[in-house]
Design an enzyme around this catalytic site. Structure first.
Site, PDB file in Angstrom:
ATOM      1  N   GLY A 292       0.798  -1.227   0.000  1.00  0.00           N
ATOM      2  CA  GLY A 292       0.000   0.000   0.000  1.00  0.00           C
ATOM      3  C   GLY A 292       0.829   1.273   0.000  1.00  0.00           C
TER       4      GLY A 292
ATOM      5  CB  CYS B 201     -24.328 -14.091 -19.978  1.00  0.00           C
ATOM      6  SG  CYS B 201     -23.762 -13.223 -18.508  1.00  0.00           S
TER       7      CYS B 201
ATOM      8  CB  CYS C 287     -20.562 -11.367 -20.954  1.00  0.00           C
ATOM      9  SG  CYS C 287     -22.305 -11.195 -21.380  1.00  0.00           S
TER      10      CYS C 287
END
Lengths: 306, 372, 274
Positions: A41, A253, A281
């Site tokens: 981070g 889908c 998808c």
């Protein structure tokens, strides 16, 4: 000085190093990446190079990818979750040309996935690297414009201001009105900008199997989230972090619990919602899933006009 | 039925073919040669070399041609090429006192050793469009003084000999020369890195900031001590040889602004410097740079920081036009995923708003139903 | 100043004598080149005690305040603060993180101009709540509740909690700044001309409020003021500064009623006769 960009060099890019960057630069970037992994981070400054694509168009992600890619890697590039958006196509073509690596659109097959604004729906697995393109790496930037001051705030872990912003959201809107680039705390220490992914994707960063690398070229910062790292979205106990929910499944889908794009169908208010992750998808449709608006014939793919 | 629209490789390739055709323009008109650009649009070439920070008129001409005359795009092309070049080292400091001056003017002395030398300047031209330039009429040959090879003393040295102007800041020889292309920016920034950043900074941005200092936003009472344009030798130290050798010559524009300073607890009253040095003939840029350099020395000289031109982070983080243009133009890229998230939020908040104020929700509910 | 003075003052304020001072300032000096900001200042501050630093502008009182409150590094001298665990710590030897944590929890700083001490573009509630969030409070409802409670204590209506201080009057802004500082229940608050720049009637109301809060909360305060009336109303003890040096110190009533240094006499006579 000679003019290497004329005659001989216009024919191919062979005069450029593998994956464009010279080895010295790659080593420098890898050192920054390693430091980033060691301090999850934390934004590591690095000597970002000028790339043959504009700043703000993924130069940070491209440099990170260029520094870590090897000949055996398989690269996937997405923008807005889609493999076929112009900038994704362009970056994929760049690496196909300069590194000659195999490319794919299948999330599980990729060893490196460079992304702008999304995390794939298919969970990532160990050994994969997700490379984010980051425009503004500093989560405190819009609260405090000065680099000298924000670096001090990170160093001293002074993050009260971040919650002041969230407090203001709730006071004004009744809820936390941040929908993307939603700040997270990494491993209990550094507050980090997850890049402008929708907050829908934040939970995918937590305890991910994959290594997540973030490159900001213009701002010259690299940061990282190693595998199995805690990534917690900032919130209040009585206003807990929550992701977007869509009322209907993907029109093509039928997928639920995925991020959807709104597609305007006509000028009479007609809308449909489809997966933003095009590979997800497509693979669902290949498996026989069908959404409400999927026609009987296979989806025709039309090239966009110029 | 829904037909997916894809922005694929073919579309990009097509767009680029169209770009190439537009770049070439009318095929019946002869194409520009690089010699023409370098020779006749030389100030554009100089600007591209300066902001591209690569001294190569031929490549800069190519970049301008490739960019269809868009100079920022040309700068970008040159930068992207420059970054792939190996870095062998750095030159010795160039001696602008030994410059073969083509132009040298000072606003602070009426006459001075070496004289006022106007050179090829737009100054004092009347800005009247010249129809003759539409053709290619033969020109009268200009008169040129014979090159005497004498050093032309710098105005700052004249002032410096008397102690009236501060010395050039002493440089710590043990510290490596900064290279802003190889190390990330850090604030506060040292002088070498600041001058490098300003030297490749956008002319328009620096010009506007410089102008603001003249209008009272950090006024520094400047005098154009000297502007000189000409060629200097570039020397590189060869460790194996133990001495420096000349590897070529570059044309430079140098501007030394002389600014009032009342003195401080540490320094006696004396003039201070603002410094500008740019590749090629780029007088406006060099002057703007020197005003900005002086403004950015505010904290070093114990002046209050009250204006944008004095704000180091503001000026140096935003003066690079390749960075600026990239980030501004990236807004063209698709952002629909994030926009979707915002759409959703705004709709929900509007619905709540109307529920609170009127007890029903117009528009939104209807739109949502229509989508189903 | 003698300990006897101090103990007397505390007894007068009804506070049992503590064992040890909260703040110990020793030989504090700050110079700007050859010019003296403040020189050789020493004093102790006891828990719950209000100390006024008075003097004309340019007398070094603000420099002294900034040096004590770790906002300006002194040239020499030390400042020790007794932490909540009873240990006395040199504030200039602390790590920066520790010092900044102290500044936003156990200390407060009230600026003369509220704009310097407030976030003008966030709501009053967030201004008050910021310190709570900075120390890890993560419950919106509680933070907001505490903010409303503190607004009430400084006489700001609950319905202003979501308004930005830009829309507040000068007196309200100053009261908001005070609430923002007190929400973490600090033990020591520094104030720099807290009533400066306010109308006289607004000043009086603010002083009343401050007096109440200080005694309710048992706050120790170091207040810088050029206004002897403020010192008279707020402080137990005062020190008088001139040209960077302390020229007189003692119980406030004693100094104002029976000034010993000629300069103090001048100061007192010029102001109190009005």
């Amino acid at each position: 000085m000679t003019a290497p960009m004329t005659e001989t060099n216009t024919q191919n890019l062979a005069s450029y190093n593998f994956a464009y960057l010279d080895e010295q630069t790659k080593r420098m970037i890898r050192r920054a990446i390693l430091k980033g992994i060691a301090i999850p981070g934390y934004q590591v400054p690095f000597a970002s190079r000028e790339m043959p694509m504009p700043y703000g168009w993924g130069t940070g992600g491209v440099q990170v990818t260029a520094a870590i890619i090897g000949r055996d890697d398989v690269l996937k590039v997405i923008d807005q979750g889609a493999d076929d958006t112009t900038n994704a196509v362009s970056i994929r073509a760049f690496f196909a040309k300069t590194a000659g690596v195999a490319t794919t659109t299948a999330t599980p097959d990729a060893t490196i996935i460079q992304t702008r604004h999304r995390i794939p729906e298919t969970p990532l697995h160990a050994g994969q690297v997700l490379v984010y393109q980051v425009p503004i790496p500093e989560p405190l930037r819009f609260l405090e414009p000065r680099e000298t001051e924000t670096r001090k705030m990170h160093a001293l872990e002074e993050y009260g201001l971040m919650h002041v912003k969230l407090y203001e959201d709730i006071a004004r809107n009744g809820r936390i009105a941040t929908t993307y680039a939603y700040p997270v705390k990494v491993e209990g220490r550094y507050v980090m900008d997850p890049s402008p992914t929708p907050k829908f994707d934040n939970p995918k960063m937590h305890q991910s199997e994959a290594l997540q690398l973030f490159g900001a070229g213009r701002e010259k910062r690299i940061y990282a989230v190693p595998p199995h790292t805690n990534v917690v979205s900032l919130d209040f106990e009585d206003h807990p972090f929550e992701i977007q929910h869509f009322t209907e499944p993907c029109a093509l889908c039928g997928a639920e619990q995925v991020y959807l794009d709104e597609v305007v169908l006509d000028d009479k208010g007609g809308r449909m919602f489809v997966c933003s992750d095009t590979h997800h998808c497509e693979s669902r449709r290949a498996e026989g899933h069908r959404g409400a608006l999927l026609g009987d014939e296979p989806v025709v793919e039309k090239e966009a006009a110029i | 039925m829904y037909v997916a629209v894809k922005g694929g490789e073919a579309a990009i390739a097509n767009a680029h073919r169209l770009l190439a055709a537009r770049r070439r323009g009318d095929a019946d008109v002869p194409g520009l040669t690089l010699d023409q650009i370098a020779g006749q649009l030389s100030l554009a070439v100089d600007r591209v070399m300066g902001e591209g920070s690569l001294y190569d008129p031929e490549l800069a001409a190519l970049a301008i041609k490739q960019a269809r005359g868009d100079l920022i795009e040309a700068v970008f092309l040159l930068r992207a090429y420059r970054t792939t070049l190996p870095r062998f080292g750095h030159s010795e400091p160039v001696d602008t006192g030994a410059m073969l001056v083509e132009r040298r003017i000072s606003a602070v002395y009426k006459d001075l050793p070496g004289g006022q030398l106007l050179g090829p300047t737009f100054d004092y031209t009347h800005r009247l469009l010249d129809p003759e330039l539409a053709g290619d009429e033969p020109l009268d040959a200009p008169e040129m003084a014979a090159d005497t090879g004498e050093r032309v003393i710098r105005v700052s040295d004249i002032l410096g000999d008397e102690g009236l102007i501060e010395d050039d800041p002493a440089t710590d020889a043990s510290r490596p020369v900064a290279d802003i292309t190889r190390t990330p920016m850090e604030f506060p920034m040292e002088r070498d890195a600041r001058l490098q950043t300003l030297a490749r900074g956008d002319e328009g941005f620096l010009l506007a900031l410089a102008y603001s200092t003249q209008r009272g936003y950090a006024r520094s009472h400047p005098f154009a001590g000297e502007i000189r344009i000409g060629e200097v030798d570039v020397e590189v130290m060869i460790p194996e040889l133990g001495f420096a050798v000349v590897i070529g010559r570059v044309k430079l524009t140098e501007c030394q602004m002389v600014n009032q300073f009342k003195g401080s607890t540490k320094a006696p009253p004396q003039f201070t410097r603002g410094y500008g040095l740019v590749f090629g003939q780029a007088e406006r840029k060099a002057m703007a740079m020197s005003l900005c350099d002086r403004a950015l020395r505010a904290s070093e000289l114990g002046e209050d920081i009250v204006a944008p031109a004095q704000d180091e982070e503001f000026v140096l983080s935003h003066c690079d036009n390749v960075q600026s243009t990239g980030f501004v133009e990236h807004l063209k890229l698709p952002h629909y995923v994030d926009f979707q998230a915002e759409l959703d939020l705004v709709r929900r908040m509007r619905a709540e708003h109307f529920a609170r104020t009127e007890g029903d929700t117009p528009a939104d509910g209807a739109a949502r139903e229509a989508a189903e | 100043m003698s300990d006897a003075d101090t103990l007397e003052a505390l007894a007068k304020a009804g506070i049992p004598a503590p064992v040890k001072p909260l703040l110990t300032v020793e030989k504090l000096t700050r110079v700007y080149g050859k010019r003296i900001g403040c020189a050789d200042v020493s004093f102790d501050l006891w828990p719950g005690e209000v100390l006024a630093i008075v003097g004309e502008s340019g007398s070094g009182k603000t420099t002294l305040l900034n040096c004590i409150s770790s906002r300006l590094t002194p040239t020499c001298g030390t400042v020790h603060y007794r932490m909540r665990d009873g240990v006395s710590a040199d504030i200039y030897k602390m790590a920066e993180a520790e010092r900044r944590y102290l500044m936003r929890t156990d200390w407060g700083f009230v600026h003369q101009n509220p704009i310097d001490g407030l976030r003008m573009t966030v709501s009053a509630g967030a201004n008050v709540g910021e310190r709570l969030m900075a120390v890890g409070n993560r419950h919106y409802g509680n933070i907001r509740g505490a903010a409303i409670e503190w607004l009430a204590r400084v006489e700001i209506d609950e319905d202003r909690v979501d308004d930005q201080p830009r829309t507040f009057s000068g007196g309200m802004r100053q009261r908001l700044q005070i609430a923002r500082n007190l929400v973490t229940e600090p033990r020591l608050v520094f104030m720099d001309e807290p009533t400066g720049g306010l109308d006289v009637s607004v000043q009086a109301r603010l002083l009343d409020l401050l007096r109440g809060l200080v005694s309710d909360l048992g706050l120790a305060v170091v207040v810088v003021t050029h206004d002897l009336a403020v010192a008279r109303l707020l402080s137990d003890r005062m020190i008088v500064m001139k040209e960077g040096r302390v020229i007189e110190a003692g119980l406030t009533d004693r100094v104002l009623d029976d000034p010993r240094a000629p300069y103090t006499q001048l100061l007192v006579s010029s102001i109190l006769q009005v």
